[in-house]
Write a protein that holds these residues in place. Structure first.
Motif, PDB file in Angstrom:
ATOM      1  N   VAL A 254       0.830  -1.204   0.000  1.00  0.00           N
ATOM      2  CA  VAL A 254       0.000   0.000   0.000  1.00  0.00           C
ATOM      3  C   VAL A 254       0.866   1.255   0.000  1.00  0.00           C
ATOM      4  CG1 VAL A 254      -1.617   1.348   1.395  1.00  0.00           C
ATOM      5  CG2 VAL A 254      -2.001  -1.096   1.057  1.00  0.00           C
ATOM      6  N   PHE A 255       1.919   1.271   0.823  1.00  0.00           N
ATOM      7  CA  PHE A 255       2.808   2.433   0.859  1.00  0.00           C
ATOM      8  C   PHE A 255       3.460   2.671  -0.495  1.00  0.00           C
ATOM      9  CE2 PHE A 255       7.094   4.138   1.236  1.00  0.00           C
ATOM     10  CZ  PHE A 255       6.856   5.320   1.911  1.00  0.00           C
ATOM     11  N   ALA A 256       3.963   1.606  -1.113  1.00  0.00           N
ATOM     12  CA  ALA A 256       4.648   1.762  -2.393  1.00  0.00           C
ATOM     13  C   ALA A 256       3.705   2.290  -3.462  1.00  0.00           C
ATOM     14  CB  ALA A 256       5.251   0.427  -2.821  1.00  0.00           C
ATOM     15  N   VAL A 257       2.494   1.737  -3.532  1.00  0.00           N
ATOM     16  CA  VAL A 257       1.542   2.159  -4.567  1.00  0.00           C
ATOM     17  C   VAL A 257       1.118   3.610  -4.361  1.00  0.00           C
ATOM     18  CG1 VAL A 257      -0.774   1.785  -5.468  1.00  0.00           C
ATOM     19  CG2 VAL A 257       0.715  -0.166  -5.034  1.00  0.00           C
TER      20      VAL A 257
ATOM     21  N   ASN B 206       3.698  10.627  -6.423  1.00  0.00           N
ATOM     22  CA  ASN B 206       4.871  11.204  -7.070  1.00  0.00           C
ATOM     23  C   ASN B 206       4.662  11.337  -8.571  1.00  0.00           C
ATOM     24  OD1 ASN B 206       7.875  11.906  -6.642  1.00  0.00           O
ATOM     25  ND2 ASN B 206       7.913  10.473  -8.357  1.00  0.00           N
ATOM     26  N   ARG B 207       4.008  10.349  -9.175  1.00  0.00           N
ATOM     27  CA  ARG B 207       3.745  10.409 -10.618  1.00  0.00           C
ATOM     28  C   ARG B 207       2.776  11.550 -10.934  1.00  0.00           C
ATOM     29  NH1 ARG B 207       1.572   4.985 -12.610  1.00  0.00           N
ATOM     30  NH2 ARG B 207       3.588   4.372 -11.708  1.00  0.00           N
ATOM     31  N   ALA B 208       1.780  11.760 -10.067  1.00  0.00           N
ATOM     32  CA  ALA B 208       0.839  12.846 -10.294  1.00  0.00           C
ATOM     33  C   ALA B 208       1.527  14.208 -10.196  1.00  0.00           C
ATOM     34  CB  ALA B 208      -0.312  12.765  -9.277  1.00  0.00           C
ATOM     35  N   ASP B 209       2.418  14.355  -9.208  1.00  0.00           N
ATOM     36  CA  ASP B 209       3.154  15.603  -9.079  1.00  0.00           C
ATOM     37  C   ASP B 209       4.056  15.838 -10.278  1.00  0.00           C
ATOM     38  OD1 ASP B 209       1.959  16.040  -6.680  1.00  0.00           O
ATOM     39  OD2 ASP B 209       3.624  15.271  -5.472  1.00  0.00           O
TER      40      ASP B 209
END
Length: 323
Positions: A306-309, A315-318
């Protein structure tokens, strides 16, 4: 004669034109098959060494799995009994809290000090390479060895740390019970883990700093930007992909840590340093209840996934907004 030759040529051209689409139709299929053939060994390795143990661990959490099972092969399913027993265990809830404190404290300390050292060493000076090599030693030494050494250093009666603090008048003759007090032991474990993890953070972040174009800093200097504004506006945004890697890998290695806690405190005193990793070990290899141990192991896997996802998606959205 000319007519016959022209007809034959047209027929040959027509045949070649018919064969070309067929070859074109086969080539994507052939390329796809070749791609899968190259990936197949990696997929087989993942399925054998990661997929099968994961599925087996999930099934075991729903079974009454004991040492007798290894001889008889009988492991009857008991539904959610293992999960109920684990969640009702007060030690499990305490270990969740301890794991959260240990993980967050370790990541904050390792990342902050590692980033500060990476920025410091990005400015070349004499013997900088030698000093960086010295700072790598905690990372190169096996964790059990480091934990045993720190256990001697933190010993309340004969440890070097208390002796040094007493010599400068910071503590009394009794010293600080670094590993003997329930209120201090977890903090001591966090500090030792920070010391161990600093080199990893420093090395990865230092490599990321070397990839930032120097022209950006020169332009910021010409614009009169302060050091802090340059760091906040240039260094941190450019380091974001590297920071993601450091935090995700650091979280994965910290949340499941076992050998450090066992060598330092064995989960004590009074279970004050019990984490999910040590509870899994205790249930599986001390109490020999492999079903309940598998439950705690599955909780650890779920937390890590859950943390990794969530972190990678954020981060990808930013990154997408930045583009």
């Amino acid at each position: 004669m000319t007519t016959i030759t022209s007809t034959a040529s047209a027929g040959a051209a027509g045949g070649a034109g018919t064969a070309a689409p067929a070859a074109a139709d086969r080539s994507p299929l052939r390329r796809g098959l070749l791609r899968w053939l190259f990936v197949a060994p990696a997929l087989a390795y993942m399925a054998l060494f990661f997929g099968y143990p994961l599925i087996r661990n999930i099934l075991m959490s729903f079974q009454h799995y004991t040492p007798k099972t290894y001889f008889t092969g009988e492991a009857p399913f008991n539904g959610l009994d293992n999960w109920r027993n684990v969640f009702a265990n007060e030690l499990f809830s305490d270990s969740l809290w301890h794991t959260a404190l240990f993980t967050v404290g370790s990541l904050l300390g390792q990342f902050t000090i590692g980033l500060a050292l990476a920025v410091f060493f990005s400015r070349r000076f004499r013997l900088s390479g030698f000093v960086r090599a010295i700072l790598l030693l905690p990372w190169l030494v096996p964790m059990v060895v480091s934990a045993v050494v720190w256990r001697r250093i933190l010993d309340q009666d004969h440890g070097m740390l208390n002796s040094a603090l007493h010599a400068v008048g910071l503590v009394s003759q009794d010293g600080v019970p670094w590993l003997n007090s329930p209120s201090v032991a977890l903090l001591s474990a966090v500090l030792v883990n920070i010391w161990i993890g600093i080199p990893f953070n420093m090395v990865i972040l230092y490599g990321g700093l070397q990839e930032i174009p120097r022209e950006l800093y020169e332009a910021a200097s010409l614009d009169g930007s302060s050091a802090w504004r340059t760091f906040r506006s240039i260094t941190l945004p450019m380091l974001r992909p590297v920071v993601t890697v450091v935090l995700v890998l650091g979280f994965m290695s910290t949340v499941k840590i076992l050998d450090l806690i066992l060598a330092l405190t064995s989960g004590g005193p009074a279970d004050s340093t019990q984490t999910l990793g040590t509870v899994t070990y205790q249930l599986s290899f001390l109490q020999l209840d492999f079903g309940q141990g598998a439950v705690v192991g599955n909780v650890l896997i779920l937390i890590s996934a859950v943390f990794a996802v969530l972190y990678l998606r954020a981060n990808r959205a930013d990154f997408g907004k930045g583009k």
